[in-house]
Design a protein around this motif. Structure first.
Motif, PDB file in Angstrom:
ATOM      1  N   TYR A   1       8.054   2.351   9.537  1.00 24.49           N
ATOM      2  CA  TYR A   1       7.835   0.930   9.319  1.00 24.49           C
ATOM      3  C   TYR A   1       8.184   0.576   7.871  1.00 24.49           C
TER       4      TYR A   1
ATOM      5  N   HIS B   1       7.098  -1.784   4.864  1.00 25.30           N
ATOM      6  CA  HIS B   1       5.998  -2.620   4.390  1.00 25.30           C
ATOM      7  C   HIS B   1       6.318  -3.134   3.002  1.00 25.30           C
TER       8      HIS B   1
ATOM      9  N   TYR C   1       4.152  -4.812  -0.342  1.00 25.71           N
ATOM     10  CA  TYR C   1       2.893  -5.170  -0.981  1.00 25.71           C
ATOM     11  C   TYR C   1       3.210  -5.706  -2.369  1.00 25.71           C
TER      12      TYR C   1
ATOM     13  N   GLN D   1       1.289  -6.513  -6.363  1.00 26.32           N
ATOM     14  CA  GLN D   1       0.122  -6.200  -7.192  1.00 26.32           C
ATOM     15  C   GLN D   1       0.145  -7.014  -8.469  1.00 26.32           C
TER      16      GLN D   1
ATOM     17  N   GLY E   1      -6.032  -4.600  -7.109  1.00 22.38           N
ATOM     18  CA  GLY E   1      -5.488  -3.777  -6.053  1.00 22.38           C
ATOM     19  C   GLY E   1      -4.300  -4.462  -5.404  1.00 22.38           C
ATOM     20  N   PRO E   2      -3.381  -3.692  -4.820  1.00 19.63           N
ATOM     21  CA  PRO E   2      -2.240  -4.293  -4.124  1.00 19.63           C
ATOM     22  C   PRO E   2      -2.683  -5.183  -2.973  1.00 19.63           C
TER      23      PRO E   2
ATOM     24  N   TYR F   1      -1.279  -6.940   0.671  1.00 18.39           N
ATOM     25  CA  TYR F   1      -0.270  -6.893   1.725  1.00 18.39           C
ATOM     26  C   TYR F   1       0.541  -8.181   1.740  1.00 18.39           C
TER      27      TYR F   1
ATOM     28  N   HIS G   1       5.289  -6.807   6.936  1.00 25.48           N
ATOM     29  CA  HIS G   1       5.879  -5.552   7.381  1.00 25.48           C
ATOM     30  C   HIS G   1       6.719  -5.795   8.628  1.00 25.48           C
TER      31      HIS G   1
ATOM     32  N   TYR H   1       6.223  -3.998  -4.142  1.00 23.92           N
ATOM     33  CA  TYR H   1       6.524  -2.648  -3.682  1.00 23.92           C
ATOM     34  C   TYR H   1       7.065  -2.678  -2.252  1.00 23.92           C
TER      35      TYR H   1
ATOM     36  N   ILE I   1       6.472   3.540   5.881  1.00 23.39           N
ATOM     37  CA  ILE I   1       5.304   4.209   6.465  1.00 23.39           C
ATOM     38  C   ILE I   1       5.800   5.157   7.543  1.00 23.39           C
TER      39      ILE I   1
ATOM     40  N   LEU J   1       0.665   4.998   2.591  1.00 22.46           N
ATOM     41  CA  LEU J   1       1.633   4.252   1.794  1.00 22.46           C
ATOM     42  C   LEU J   1       2.015   5.085   0.580  1.00 22.46           C
ATOM     43  N   ASN J   2       3.304   5.361   0.429  1.00 20.45           N
ATOM     44  CA  ASN J   2       3.786   6.065  -0.749  1.00 20.45           C
ATOM     45  C   ASN J   2       4.525   5.078  -1.639  1.00 20.45           C
ATOM     46  N   PHE J   3       3.891   4.749  -2.759  1.00 20.55           N
ATOM     47  CA  PHE J   3       4.411   3.719  -3.654  1.00 20.55           C
ATOM     48  C   PHE J   3       5.440   4.287  -4.607  1.00 20.55           C
ATOM     49  N   GLY J   4       6.511   3.531  -4.831  1.00 19.14           N
ATOM     50  CA  GLY J   4       7.429   3.815  -5.925  1.00 19.14           C
ATOM     51  C   GLY J   4       7.008   2.967  -7.121  1.00 19.14           C
ATOM     52  N   LYS J   5       7.945   2.621  -7.965  1.00 22.18           N
ATOM     53  CA  LYS J   5       7.621   1.832  -9.154  1.00 22.18           C
ATOM     54  C   LYS J   5       7.715   0.335  -8.901  1.00 22.18           C
TER      55      LYS J   5
END
Lengths: 114, 111
Positions: B32, B34, B36, B38, B43-44, B46, B49, B87, B91, B99-103
């Motif tokens: 998926y 997604h 988000y 921030q 906190g981030p 949503y 998605h 971001y 998923i 959720l694996n966040f990048g920069k």
């Protein structure tokens, strides 16, 4: 109101002490997650749990521990083995760990170790 | 794990549309997409998605390329409150749907 609550918002500890961060949700979500964020960086996954009494390590689990004894609670312990514990910690939850639902985040706990 | 690539920063004028791109060339069929955002010291939140089809909600639209190797988040009329880090996240089942966040992309909105 439904949501995810992290406490406290700010936390100070002396080096060498363990500290536990609280995360509680009343959304009846199955999955819960812990992230760490350093200044100017994205979030990094520490631990996650998809069901009660089960959890998995994320990318940076060393020096941390968790438990998931109740569906609504997922506390994170920062142990003295964590070399750089000062950071912003975020907890999240989602309804079902399928990828098709949104995650909700708490407002975070800013931990400072001196 | 599938990775995403986003520009470090973008700038937009208030009340103009914003197109935030994301490349995810190694996406698998069940991942998926997604988005988000921030705000500082929060906190981030949503945003939206999707899986294969374009999606619209009250906050934004998500346009997904036919081959799914890229996507674009569209804010139809940027406001000052839309200034945030955005971001783009994949998923995946093999990472426990975490959720694996990048920069992310830092969006600056100017009056």
């Amino acid at each position: 109101d439904g949501g995810i609550t992290q406490s406290p918002k700010y936390l100070f500890r002396k080096e060498g002490q363990n500290v536990t961060l609280s995360c509680e949700q009343n959304l009846n979500h199955d999955a819960m997650y812990w992230y760490r964020q350093d200044p100017g960086q994205g979030l990094r996954l520490i631990y996650y749990s998809q069901i009660v009494n089960d959890f998995q390590k994320g990318d940076i689990a060393e020096g941390y521990s968790v438990s998931r004894e109740k569906k609504e609670s997922f506390p994170l312990t920062v142990t003295s083995a964590q070399k750089n514990p000062t950071a912003f910690y975020l907890c999240a939850s989602s309804n079902r760990p399928t990828g098709g639902t949104e995650a909700f985040f708490g407002q975070g706990t800013r931990l400072t170790v001196v | 794990d599938a990775k995403t690539t986003q520009p470090n920063s973008m700038e937009s004028n208030e009340e103009e549309p914003v197109h935030l791109p994301c490349n995810h060339s190694t996406i698998s069929g069940t991942d998926y997409i997604h988005w988000y955002r921030q705000l500082p010291s929060q906190g981030p939140e949503y945003v939206i998605h999707g899986l294969t089809s374009n999606v619209n909600n009250r906050m934004a639209s998500l346009a997904i390329a036919e081959d799914r190797k890229s996507s674009t988040l569209i804010l139809h009329r940027a406001t000052l409150r839309d200034a945030a880090v955005y971001y783009c996240i994949l998923i995946a089942r093999n990472s426990g749907y975490a959720l694996n966040f990048g920069k992310g992309t830092s969006l600056l909105v100017t009056p």
